[in-house]
Motif scaffolding. Structure first.
Motif, short mmCIF file in Angstrom:
data_model
loop_
_atom_site.label_atom_id
_atom_site.label_comp_id
_atom_site.label_asym_id
_atom_site.label_seq_id
_atom_site.Cartn_x
_atom_site.Cartn_y
_atom_site.Cartn_z
N ASN A 242 -1.67 10.39 -8.21
CA ASN A 242 -0.40 9.74 -8.53
C ASN A 242 -0.22 8.42 -7.78
O ASN A 242 0.61 8.29 -6.88
CB ASN A 242 0.77 10.70 -8.24
CG ASN A 242 2.08 10.10 -8.69
OD1 ASN A 242 2.10 9.22 -9.55
ND2 ASN A 242 3.17 10.56 -8.12
N PHE B 183 -2.67 11.18 -3.30
CA PHE B 183 -1.61 10.24 -2.88
C PHE B 183 -0.31 11.03 -2.80
O PHE B 183 0.58 10.89 -3.64
CB PHE B 183 -1.52 9.10 -3.91
CG PHE B 183 -2.87 8.48 -4.22
CD1 PHE B 183 -3.47 7.62 -3.32
CD2 PHE B 183 -3.53 8.77 -5.41
CE1 PHE B 183 -4.71 7.06 -3.59
CE2 PHE B 183 -4.78 8.22 -5.69
CZ PHE B 183 -5.37 7.36 -4.79
N ALA B 184 -0.22 11.85 -1.79
CA ALA B 184 0.77 12.94 -1.79
C ALA B 184 2.20 12.53 -1.51
O ALA B 184 3.13 13.25 -1.87
CB ALA B 184 0.34 13.99 -0.78
N GLU C 2 0.82 -1.22 0.00
CA GLU C 2 0.00 0.00 0.00
C GLU C 2 0.86 1.27 0.00
O GLU C 2 0.53 2.26 -0.64
CB GLU C 2 -0.89 -0.03 1.25
CG GLU C 2 -2.09 0.86 1.14
CD GLU C 2 -3.09 0.60 2.24
OE1 GLU C 2 -2.66 0.35 3.39
OE2 GLU C 2 -4.29 0.65 1.95
N TYR D 251 7.66 6.32 -0.68
CA TYR D 251 7.85 6.30 -2.14
C TYR D 251 8.39 7.65 -2.58
O TYR D 251 7.90 8.69 -2.15
CB TYR D 251 6.50 6.05 -2.84
CG TYR D 251 6.63 6.16 -4.34
CD1 TYR D 251 6.89 5.04 -5.11
CD2 TYR D 251 6.54 7.40 -4.98
CE1 TYR D 251 7.05 5.14 -6.48
CE2 TYR D 251 6.71 7.51 -6.35
CZ TYR D 251 6.96 6.37 -7.08
OH TYR D 251 7.13 6.48 -8.44
N ARG E 252 5.77 16.64 -12.84
CA ARG E 252 5.25 17.52 -11.78
C ARG E 252 5.28 18.97 -12.25
O ARG E 252 4.37 19.74 -11.98
CB ARG E 252 6.07 17.33 -10.51
CG ARG E 252 5.94 15.92 -9.95
CD ARG E 252 6.47 15.82 -8.55
NE ARG E 252 7.77 15.21 -8.45
CZ ARG E 252 8.01 13.94 -8.14
NH1 ARG E 252 7.01 13.11 -7.92
NH2 ARG E 252 9.22 13.48 -8.05
N PRO F 89 6.02 16.11 -3.21
CA PRO F 89 6.63 16.76 -4.39
C PRO F 89 5.63 17.51 -5.27
O PRO F 89 5.98 18.54 -5.84
CB PRO F 89 7.27 15.59 -5.15
CG PRO F 89 6.61 14.37 -4.65
CD PRO F 89 6.22 14.65 -3.24
N ASP G 283 -2.14 11.09 2.51
CA ASP G 283 -1.38 9.84 2.32
C ASP G 283 -1.67 8.90 3.49
O ASP G 283 -1.90 9.35 4.61
CB ASP G 283 0.12 10.09 2.20
CG ASP G 283 0.79 8.97 1.41
OD1 ASP G 283 1.14 9.18 0.23
OD2 ASP G 283 0.93 7.84 1.95
N ILE G 284 -1.63 7.62 3.17
CA ILE G 284 -1.95 6.60 4.18
C ILE G 284 -0.71 6.18 4.96
O ILE G 284 -0.81 5.56 6.02
CB ILE G 284 -2.64 5.39 3.49
CG1 ILE G 284 -3.45 4.58 4.48
CG2 ILE G 284 -1.63 4.53 2.73
CD1 ILE G 284 -4.45 3.62 3.81
N ASP H 18 -6.68 6.98 4.89
CA ASP H 18 -7.13 6.42 3.62
C ASP H 18 -7.96 7.48 2.89
O ASP H 18 -8.94 7.99 3.44
CB ASP H 18 -7.99 5.18 3.91
CG ASP H 18 -8.29 4.41 2.64
OD1 ASP H 18 -8.41 5.04 1.56
OD2 ASP H 18 -8.42 3.18 2.72
N VAL H 19 -7.56 7.76 1.67
CA VAL H 19 -8.21 8.83 0.90
C VAL H 19 -9.71 8.57 0.71
O VAL H 19 -10.49 9.50 0.54
CB VAL H 19 -7.46 9.04 -0.43
CG1 VAL H 19 -7.79 7.94 -1.43
CG2 VAL H 19 -7.72 10.40 -1.01
C1 LIG Z 1 3.23 6.31 -6.15
S1 LIG Z 1 3.25 7.07 -4.55
C2 LIG Z 1 3.21 8.79 -5.00
C3 LIG Z 1 3.75 9.72 -3.98
C4 LIG Z 1 3.94 11.17 -4.44
N1 LIG Z 1 2.78 11.70 -5.11
C5 LIG Z 1 5.17 11.31 -5.33
O1 LIG Z 1 5.07 11.75 -6.47
O2 LIG Z 1 6.27 11.00 -4.85
C6 LIG Z 1 1.61 6.74 -3.99
C7 LIG Z 1 1.34 7.12 -2.54
O3 LIG Z 1 -0.03 6.80 -2.26
C8 LIG Z 1 -0.15 6.38 -0.92
N2 LIG Z 1 -1.41 5.61 -0.81
C9 LIG Z 1 -1.67 4.37 -1.26
N3 LIG Z 1 -2.95 4.03 -0.99
C10 LIG Z 1 -3.52 5.09 -0.39
C11 LIG Z 1 -4.83 5.37 0.11
N4 LIG Z 1 -5.80 4.46 0.03
N5 LIG Z 1 -5.06 6.57 0.66
C12 LIG Z 1 -4.08 7.50 0.73
N6 LIG Z 1 -2.83 7.31 0.29
C13 LIG Z 1 -2.55 6.12 -0.27
C14 LIG Z 1 1.12 5.61 -0.67
O4 LIG Z 1 1.44 5.55 0.70
C15 LIG Z 1 2.16 6.40 -1.50
O5 LIG Z 1 2.85 7.34 -0.71
#
Ligand SMILES: C[S@@+](CC[C@H](N)C(=O)[O-])C[C@H]1O[C@@H](n2cnc3c(N)ncnc32)[C@H](O)[C@@H]1O
Length: 331
Positions: A253, A189-190, A129, A163, A172, A194, A210-211, A237-238
């Motif tokens: 993202n 999904f912050a 996740e 991540y 971006r 960035p 972000d989770i 959780d979003v």
């Molecule tokens: C691919 S990363 C992108 C992070 C950031 N936007 C970047 O560009 O570096 C996806 C992010 O979504 C978060 N994530 C995954 N499932 C989620 C959910 N259900 N609710 C909120 N955030 C979530 C993850 O923890 C991760 O940090």
């Protein structure tokens, strides 16, 4: 060797002229002699005083770790030509055959790139996740926290806990350029921020969810570092907050699973607002599957979508691409 002798005051002008003529001998340092400077040249040059002189060789610094690394000759073709640099940490993807030479590869990277302080190999694919991967220490400091600079913002992060991909910097910036002053942005999904922190330079307010608690911890620190106090960090959780926000722009993202969150994105955007959707697609048909899912999600909610832009963001796997679809939601 043959040299051009000029008064000290003409040294810089002469150096540029010799480079322009393509006659300056490479790999040697110019030499001072009283009030004169001597430049080594590969052939006589008209209009200058020519003398014979000896020069010291300058250190020829290698450009790539591949020039200095010691691995069996038959494995050389497998050495990756590039690797990611996050702050002062390098992360390289090594094929199985090269893993036992990881230390030598890591040390070669440290030797050639003086600003890199730690080298890790990818130990797994990005998974789970939180979208993080295992890392295997190869050389240098055993540290995974770093400060990364991109798009004129500073991001503190731990490469083992959150991540982050430096390869998305251009994407971006594209989203930043589309953002209009005064907008409300929802970064679903912050991560460590960035997008959020960059977009905060234009937006009125950025909701950044972000989770992963580590991502939010670093996001909070990055808000302070960049004085981006119009970013609102939300841990969780979003799905729980979608629909409670009315944004002009939504960033999705999470390419692996973004399709599962389309309903949440559409419920969180104003009519006429824009969604930046990311996914993965096969080279032969990058967008159709995603377009279909986007249209289905809109239909179920009684909304319409207008596709604005579709692009490859970067290669992801053999014949697979990370893709972006920007679309408008009409309610
Ligand atoms: C691919 S990363 C992108 C992070 C950031 N936007 C970047 O560009 O570096 C996806 C992010 O979504 C978060 N994530 C995954 N499932 C989620 C959910 N259900 N609710 C909120 N955030 C979530 C993850 O923890 C991760 O940090």
């Amino acid at each position: 060797m043959l040299a051009v002798k000029v008064p000290k005051r003409d040294a810089e002008k002469t150096r540029r002229k010799l480079i322009e003529l393509g006659v300056l001998a490479k790999g040697y340092s110019p030499k001072r002699e009283g009030d004169f400077v001597l430049f080594p040249v590969i052939e006589p040059v008209e209009g200058f005083e020519l003398v014979e002189a000896e020069f010291e060789r300058t250190e020829m610094r290698p450009h790539s770790y591949r020039e200095v690394v010691e691995v069996p000759e038959e494995l050389r073709p497998l050495l990756p030509s590039s690797f990611d640099i996050i702050g002062d940490i390098a992360i390289i993807e090594l094929p199985e055959e090269l893993m036992k030479h990881g230390k030598a590869i890591g040390e070669a990277i440290l030797k050639v790139h003086r600003h890199i302080k730690a080298v890790f190999a990818k130990g797994s694919k990005v998974s789970g996740e939180y979208r993080v991967r295992e890392l295997i220490h190869l050389a240098g400091e055993r540290r995974t926290e770093t400060l990364h600079r991109e798009n004129r913002i500073r991001l503190k992060l731990d490469v083992a806990k959150v991540y982050f991909s430096p390869r998305l910097a251009t994407e971006r910036m594209r989203v930043f350029e589309k953002t209009l002053p005064g907008e409300i942005v929802f970064d679903m999904f912050a991560g460590v921020g960035p997008y959020s922190i960059l977009l905060a330079k234009k937006a009125k307010l950025v909701f950044a969810c972000d989770i992963n608690p580590w991502a939010i911890r670093y996001l909070e620190e990055n808000i302070r570092l960049n004085k981006a106090f119009n970013v609102v960090p939300i841990l969780g959780d979003v799905r729980k907050i979608a629909g409670k926000i009315e944004a002009d722009r939504v960033i999705m993202n999470l390419p692996k699973f973004a399709d599962r969150f389309l309903r949440e994105a559409m419920l969180s955007v104003k009519s006429g607002g824009i969604v930046h959707y990311y996914g993965f697609g096969p080279e032969e048909d990058l967008f159709s599957e995603h377009e279909r899912k986007i249209k289905d999600a809109a239909r179920e909610l009684g909304f319409e979508v207008e596709f604005l832009d579709e692009r490859r963001v970067r290669p992801y796997a053999p014949r697979q691409f990370n893709i972006a679809i920007y679309f408008r939601v009409l309610k």
